[in-house]
Design an enzyme around this catalytic site. Structure first.
Site, PDB file in Angstrom:
ATOM      1  N   CYS A  50     -16.577  10.267  15.588  1.00 40.04           N
ATOM      2  CA  CYS A  50     -15.837   9.358  16.807  1.00 40.04           C
ATOM      3  C   CYS A  50     -16.237   9.854  17.941  1.00 40.04           C
ATOM      4  CB  CYS A  50     -14.196   9.605  16.630  1.00 40.04           C
ATOM      5  SG  CYS A  50     -13.428   8.688  17.864  1.00 40.04           S
ATOM      6  N   CYS A  56      -9.941  13.080  22.955  1.00 43.91           N
ATOM      7  CA  CYS A  56      -8.806  12.855  22.526  1.00 43.91           C
ATOM      8  C   CYS A  56      -8.009  13.831  21.692  1.00 43.91           C
ATOM      9  CB  CYS A  56      -9.055  11.571  21.435  1.00 43.91           C
ATOM     10  SG  CYS A  56      -7.765  10.943  20.677  1.00 43.91           S
ATOM     11  N   CYS A  59      -7.379  14.500  17.160  1.00 44.89           N
ATOM     12  CA  CYS A  59      -8.239  15.395  16.344  1.00 44.89           C
ATOM     13  C   CYS A  59      -8.551  16.438  16.917  1.00 44.89           C
ATOM     14  CB  CYS A  59      -9.437  14.594  15.817  1.00 44.89           C
ATOM     15  SG  CYS A  59      -9.034  13.044  14.709  1.00 44.89           S
ATOM     16  N   CYS A 134     -11.326   4.487  16.132  1.00 42.56           N
ATOM     17  CA  CYS A 134     -10.399   5.489  15.265  1.00 42.56           C
ATOM     18  C   CYS A 134     -10.619   5.849  13.907  1.00 42.56           C
ATOM     19  CB  CYS A 134      -8.919   5.213  15.436  1.00 42.56           C
ATOM     20  SG  CYS A 134      -8.117   6.726  15.036  1.00 42.56           S
ATOM     21  N   GLN A 237       6.023   9.769   4.958  1.00 45.62           N
ATOM     22  CA  GLN A 237       4.776  10.737   4.818  1.00 45.62           C
ATOM     23  C   GLN A 237       3.619  10.017   5.768  1.00 45.62           C
ATOM     24  OE1 GLN A 237       4.546  13.885   3.977  1.00 45.62           O
ATOM     25  NE2 GLN A 237       6.519  13.886   3.067  1.00 45.62           N
ATOM     26  N   PHE A 264      17.412  17.244   2.099  1.00 42.04           N
ATOM     27  CA  PHE A 264      16.459  16.351   3.262  1.00 42.04           C
ATOM     28  C   PHE A 264      15.773  15.210   2.565  1.00 42.04           C
ATOM     29  CE2 PHE A 264      16.967  21.001   3.909  1.00 42.04           C
ATOM     30  CZ  PHE A 264      17.641  21.100   5.148  1.00 42.04           C
ATOM     31  N   GLU A 284      20.903  13.494   2.792  1.00 43.01           N
ATOM     32  CA  GLU A 284      20.244  13.252   3.833  1.00 43.01           C
ATOM     33  C   GLU A 284      21.081  13.079   5.194  1.00 43.01           C
ATOM     34  OE1 GLU A 284      17.847  12.531   7.007  1.00 43.01           O
ATOM     35  OE2 GLU A 284      17.178  13.069   5.240  1.00 43.01           O
ATOM     36  N   ASP A 330      12.388  19.157   1.383  1.00 39.75           N
ATOM     37  CA  ASP A 330      11.357  18.612   2.367  1.00 39.75           C
ATOM     38  C   ASP A 330      12.085  18.662   3.723  1.00 39.75           C
ATOM     39  OD1 ASP A 330       9.058  17.994   3.492  1.00 39.75           O
ATOM     40  OD2 ASP A 330       9.118  15.842   2.844  1.00 39.75           O
ATOM     41  N   CYS A 356       6.068  20.925   6.098  1.00 38.32           N
ATOM     42  CA  CYS A 356       4.869  20.423   7.088  1.00 38.32           C
ATOM     43  C   CYS A 356       4.775  21.614   8.264  1.00 38.32           C
ATOM     44  CB  CYS A 356       5.420  19.225   7.698  1.00 38.32           C
ATOM     45  SG  CYS A 356       7.053  19.469   8.683  1.00 38.32           S
TER      46      CYS A 356
END
Length: 401
Positions: A50, A56, A59, A134, A237, A264, A284, A330, A356
């Site tokens: 890119c 940017c 990334c 992108c 996700q 969750f 949730e 999660d 995550c």
């Protein structure tokens, strides 16, 4: 004695690191750092695809080849585990999401010198990179950047907008915060944009909260192949393949379980994959996600019971969890300290923890280990390609006494 140094690994924030501990930006394992500071690329140094890379903030790792990128994701996850004394019995292969696979994006738009700038922020700055290409977004999302730019070019005066794009079953869901419509001409311009570009839904926040502006048909997403209403702004996700990999791990590890708790649960990402033959309780805190999961289960006749509960303030108790054959959780990046403490006391035999954030995950899971659980398997997942953000799936077992 040579002063040439070799880059041995990539640190958590993306810098290459030498044996002496020097951090060198934009380097890959195997690169040679010459005495004058120049870099001689090694076998794992890739040409960034890119034009915006290096400026940017979307990334950080396009200069790594796939082997080095996979190793980075693996190391981030495994080192976080070992930092808390967690030793997985099995470390699965690392999954990398491919280019052009990100199905949700948060972009910024400003009036820059009389013309609209739309894109991600520059690294460490509030400046906007005006995206002209992108390599992470699915084509359907990037294809809207130019039409958005053309629509905003007709507006005068200053503006600073937040644009959320999500690929749904019906097309792109577009939510814009800060865009006020004054008069018929501006209203018609947004309507034309939605119609001409096949927008699934347009949600506008003009300062009074988000309101649906355009939605020809109800918008859904389909975790586990089950259509579920998609509330604007709900968690999804980042990539379809990443979701499939995480869900497949949960399904494999909880095979044979008849009653499962999904904590969750969001829209039911894991609940609908695990349902049939299992019965699933999906807990949730976000009311809109809970109701969407509830509607999806009812309409599709799935054995999923959606349960509205804030698991941070009111975690499921150990005595309630003990009746489940398995649990999947999660949580957000902060982890689930209080809920995991209850899980550790519950004695439930199988726990799948999706995360995550390797740091909060490792902190939480130390509690499980101390309660007699074994970390049976750990799978690193690089869902955010070319980013320092990594994810994981893990499987804990409590042996019967």
């Amino acid at each position: 004695m040579s002063d040439i140094e070799i880059i041995e690994r990539v640190a958590a924030k993306g810098d290459g690191v030498t044996a002496t501990g020097r951090h060198i930006p934009m380097t890959a394992p195997g690169d040679r750092v010459m005495p004058d500071g120049t870099i001689e690329p090694g076998p794992h140094h890739a040409a960034p695809p890119c034009r915006h890379f290096g400026i940017c903030g979307g990334c950080q790792l396009q200069h790594l080849d796939d082997e080095a990128l996979s190793q980075f994701v693996h190391d981030r996850v495994v080192h976080a585990a070992r930092g808390q004394g967690l030793e997985p019995e099995i470390v699965g292969g690392t999954h990398l999401s491919p280019p052009l696979s990100r199905r949700r994006a948060s972009l910024k738009a400003v009036n820059g010198g009389g013309r609209p700038l739309i894109g991600f922020r520059e690294a460490g700055s509030h400046k906007i990179v005006d995206l002209r290409e992108c390599h992470i977004l699915v084509p359907e999302l990037f294809a809207l950047v130019a039409p958005l730019r053309a629509m905003l070019a007709k507006r005068k005066g200053k503006y600073a907008l937040e644009i959320e794009l999500v690929l749904t079953d019906q097309g792109v869901d577009c939510a814009i915060k800060g865009l006020s419509l004054e008069g018929l001409e501006q209203t018609e311009a947004v309507l034309d944009f939605c119609r001409d570009n096949g927008i699934a839904r347009m949600t506008l926040d003009q300062g009074y909260g988000p309101e649906a502006f355009w939605e020809p048909d109800p918008v859904t997403v389909s975790p586990g192949g089950v259509p579920v209403p998609y509330p604007a702004g709900a968690f999804l996700q980042a990539t379809r393949d990443g979701e499939d990999v995480l869900a497949a791990a949960a399904r494999e590890w909880l095979e044979g379980a008849r009653v499962i708790a999904d904590l969750f649960a969001g829209l039911g990402t894991f609940a609908f994959v695990l349902a049939d033959p299992a019965r699933v309780l999906a807990a949730e805190a976000a009311r809109d996600a809970h109701l969407a999961c509830q509607q999806g289960a009812a309409r599709n006749r799935k054995p999923v019971k959606s349960f509205h509960r804030d698991l941070f303030r009111n975690p499921l108790r150990a005595e309630d969890l003990g009746r489940f054959d398995g649990v999947v959780l999660d949580p957000p990046r902060a982890g689930a300290r209080e809920q995991v403490a209850q899980l550790a006391q519950s004695g439930v035999e199988r726990i799948v923890y999706i995360s995550c954030n390797p740091s909060s995950w490792a902190r939480d899971c130390k509690t499980l280990i101390e309660a007699g659980y074994r970390l049976k398997e750990l799978r690193p997942v690089g869902q955010f390609r070319w980013s320092t953000h990594v994810e994981l799936a893990s499987f804990f077992i409590k042996d019967s006494d």
